[in-house]
Design a protein around this motif. Structure first.
Motif, short mmCIF file in Angstrom:
data_model
loop_
_atom_site.label_atom_id
_atom_site.label_comp_id
_atom_site.label_asym_id
_atom_site.label_seq_id
_atom_site.Cartn_x
_atom_site.Cartn_y
_atom_site.Cartn_z
N ARG A 310 -3.48 0.79 -13.38
CA ARG A 310 -4.63 1.27 -14.15
C ARG A 310 -4.10 1.92 -15.42
O ARG A 310 -3.15 2.72 -15.37
CB ARG A 310 -5.44 2.28 -13.35
CG ARG A 310 -6.81 2.61 -14.00
CD ARG A 310 -7.46 3.84 -13.35
NE ARG A 310 -7.52 3.73 -11.92
CZ ARG A 310 -8.47 3.09 -11.24
NH1 ARG A 310 -9.45 2.50 -11.89
NH2 ARG A 310 -8.44 3.07 -9.91
N LEU A 361 -1.54 0.68 -8.53
CA LEU A 361 -2.60 0.45 -7.55
C LEU A 361 -2.12 -0.54 -6.50
O LEU A 361 -1.31 -1.43 -6.79
CB LEU A 361 -3.84 -0.13 -8.24
CG LEU A 361 -4.50 0.71 -9.32
CD1 LEU A 361 -5.60 -0.10 -10.00
CD2 LEU A 361 -5.07 2.00 -8.74
N SER A 362 -2.62 -0.41 -5.30
CA SER A 362 -2.35 -1.42 -4.28
C SER A 362 -3.21 -2.64 -4.59
O SER A 362 -4.21 -2.54 -5.30
CB SER A 362 -2.68 -0.89 -2.88
OG SER A 362 -4.08 -0.71 -2.76
N SER A 363 -2.83 -3.79 -4.08
CA SER A 363 -3.59 -5.02 -4.33
C SER A 363 -5.02 -4.89 -3.80
O SER A 363 -5.97 -5.43 -4.37
CB SER A 363 -2.89 -6.22 -3.71
OG SER A 363 -2.70 -6.02 -2.31
N GLN A 364 -5.19 -4.14 -2.70
CA GLN A 364 -6.53 -3.95 -2.13
C GLN A 364 -7.42 -3.13 -3.07
O GLN A 364 -8.59 -3.43 -3.27
CB GLN A 364 -6.45 -3.24 -0.77
CG GLN A 364 -5.81 -4.06 0.32
CD GLN A 364 -4.28 -3.90 0.35
OE1 GLN A 364 -3.72 -3.30 -0.57
NE2 GLN A 364 -3.66 -4.43 1.37
N HIS A 365 -6.84 -2.10 -3.69
CA HIS A 365 -7.62 -1.25 -4.58
C HIS A 365 -7.90 -1.94 -5.92
O HIS A 365 -8.92 -1.68 -6.55
CB HIS A 365 -6.89 0.07 -4.83
CG HIS A 365 -6.90 0.97 -3.64
ND1 HIS A 365 -5.81 1.73 -3.26
CD2 HIS A 365 -7.86 1.22 -2.72
CE1 HIS A 365 -6.11 2.41 -2.17
NE2 HIS A 365 -7.34 2.12 -1.81
N ALA A 366 -6.98 -2.79 -6.36
CA ALA A 366 -7.16 -3.44 -7.65
C ALA A 366 -8.25 -4.52 -7.61
O ALA A 366 -9.00 -4.71 -8.56
CB ALA A 366 -5.84 -4.06 -8.11
N SER A 367 -8.35 -5.24 -6.50
CA SER A 367 -9.38 -6.29 -6.31
C SER A 367 -9.39 -7.29 -7.45
O SER A 367 -10.44 -7.62 -8.01
CB SER A 367 -10.77 -5.65 -6.18
OG SER A 367 -10.83 -4.78 -5.08
#
Length: 382
Positions: A310, A361-367
Motif C-alpha cells: 500500500r 500487504l498479504s495477498s489475501q488483504h490486497a485482493s
C-alpha cells in the motif's frame, strides 16, 4: 501510381518517413527517410493535402507488423522457462527410482532456471510469491529456493560451477521426504512426533536417495546434507558449528528458510517478506553470518518483486522491479486511493513522497487479480 491522402496516423514525430510524399500532379516533395521534427510540420503537410503511394504505404505497414511479430518471437519468457523447468523437475523427482542419468538431468533443469534468471531476475524473484500454483509445494519450494540461491551466489561472484551445484542441491534437498512433504501441506493440526522425526532425518535421507540415483558430486551431497545446520549448533542432523558449515550450504539453508516462510503453508503461519527476512537472517537480534545476511538484504530487499504494497496515497499495487535503494522499488498500482480498481496498472516511483510505500500487504488483504504478463510483458508470458 495508386495514391492516397496522408492521415495523422501515417506520420510519427522524430521517425524517418517510410515512403516518398507527393504533391498534386504526383510531384515528389519529401523523400523516404525525411524526419518530421514537430507537430506543426505535420499540420502543414496535412493542410497541403499531400499524398503517398498507397502500395508503398501498405508494404511499410506490413513490414512494421512483421518486425513487431519478430520482436515478440525473440523475447523469451522467464516465467515460461521456470514453469517448464518445474514440470521437468516434478517428473524427475517423483519418478526417480525409474530414471537413468539423474545427475545430468537435474543439471539440465538448473540450466533452464539459470537462463530464466538471466532473462529477467525480477520476474524470477516474483515467481516465489506469485507462481505458487505451478506445482505441488514440495517441488515448487525447491524451484523457489534454487532461484533465490542462484541470485545470491551470482551477487557474491561465485563461479559458474559453484552456482550450478548450489542450485542442484536446492532442487534436491528435500527428496528424502518428497511425498510426505505434500501430505504435511494439507495437515491442519500440529506435527506429530513421527512427522517431526521425519523432518529432522530428511537431509540424510535425501543424500542416501541421491547416491542411490547415481549422484556422485561431493559438494552437491554435502550442501544437501547440511542445509538445516545452524552456526550456533542448534541445527540438524549433526548439530554442527559455524566452522563446519560451508558458505554455499548456508546460502541453500537461508534461501530454503526464507522461501518456506513466505509461502502459503497449512501448518505454519505465512510471513510477510520483511518479517521473513528478519526472522531468517537476524534470529536473536543479530545476524549469524553478517556478510551473507548483507547479500540477502541487498538482493531481496524489504520489498521484493511480487510483494503487495500500500502506498502513502492509498493505492495498492505490486512491486515489479528492484531499485538501487532497497526501500524505493518500482511499483505498479492496481487499486486507486478510494479502493476502486484502476483501468490498467500504473507505474509508480516510490522514491517520491506521494508514492512511498506505507506497508506490505498479504495477498489475501490486497485482493488483486492480475497476470504476471500484465506487469512484466512478454518476459512473463505463459
Amino acid at each position: 501510381m495508386d495514391q492516397r491522402q496522408l492521415s495523422m496516423s501515417d506520420i510519427a514525430i522524430g521517425e524517418p518517413l517510410p515512403w516518398d510524399v507527393y504533391g498534386e500532379g504526383s510531384k515528389l516533395l519529401l523523400r523516404r527517410g525525411h524526419v518530421i521534427q514537430n507537430s506543426h510540420q505535420i499540420e502543414v503537410l496535412l493542410q497541403r493535402g499531400l499524398f503517398i503511394d498507397a502500395t508503398a504505404a501498405d508494404r511499410a505497414t506490413q513490414a512494421r507488423m512483421e518486425a513487431a511479430r519478430e520482436a515478440r518471437k525473440e523475447t523469451p519468457s522467464a516465467l515460461r522457462f521456470i514453469n517448464l523447468a518445474t514440470k521437468r523437475l516434478e517428473r524427475l523427482l517423483y519418478n526417480l527410482a525409474n530414471e537413468s542419468d539423474v545427475q545430468p538431468k537435474i543439471l539440465e533443469v538448473v540450466k533452464a532456471l539459470r537462463f530464466a534468471s538471466e532473462v529477467n531476475p525480477d520476474v524470477a524473484l516474483a515467481t516465489i510469491l506469485l507462481n505458487q500454483d505451478a506445482a505441488s509445494y514440495a517441488v515448487r519450494h525447491c524451484i523457489d529456493t534454487a532461484l533465490l540461491a542462484s541470485l545470491i551466489a551470482r551477487a557474491m561472484n561465485k563461479s559458474a560451477e559453484e552456482i550450478q551445484i548450489i542450485m542442484a542441491a536446492s532442487l534436491t534437498m528435500n527428496i528424502g521426504m518428497l511425498r510426505q512433504h505434500d501430505q504435511l501441506e494439507i495437515k491442519q493440526e500440529p506435527l506429530s512426533e513421527k512427522e517431526s522425526a521425519l523432518i529432522k532425518g530428511h537431509a540424510l535421507g535425501s543424500v542416501h536417495t541421491l547416491r542411490d540415483a547415481g549422484v556422485t558430486h561431493a559438494d552437491w551431497l554435502t550442501y544437501v546434507q547440511l542445509h538445516h545446520e545452524n552456526d550456533d549448533g542448534s541445527g540438524y542432523p549433526y548439530g554442527k558449528g559455524v566452522a563446519e558449515i560451508p558458505q554455499n550450504a548456508k546460502i541453500v539453508a537461508f534461501a530454503d528458510r526464507y522461501c518456506a516462510s513466505i509461502a502459503n503453508r497449512s501448518y505454519r503461519k505465512t510471513l510477510l517478506p520483511n518479517v521473513a527476512l528478519r526472522d531468517v537472517l537476524l534470529a536473536g537480534g543479530k545476524p549469524s553470518d553478517p556478510m551473507l545476511a548483507a547479500y540477502f538484504i541487498k538482493e531481496i530487499g524489504t520489498y521484493p518483486p511480487g510483494a503487495m504494497v500500500r502506498l502513502q496515497n492509498g493505492e495498492i499495487g505490486v512491486v515489479t522491479r528492484r531499485a538501487k535503494v532497497a526501500a524505493t522499488p518500482v511499483v505498479h498500482s492496481f487499486i486507486g486511493p478510494r479502493g476502486v480498481p484502476l483501468s490498467f496498472p500504473i507505474q509508480r516511483d516510490t522514491s517520491k513522497d506521494l508514492f512511498a510505500i506505507r506497508e506490505l500487504l498479504s495477498s489475501q488483504h490486497a485482493s488483486l487479480r492480475f497476470s504476471m504478463q500484465q506487469l512484466w510483458g512478454d518476459e512473463a508470458a505463459l
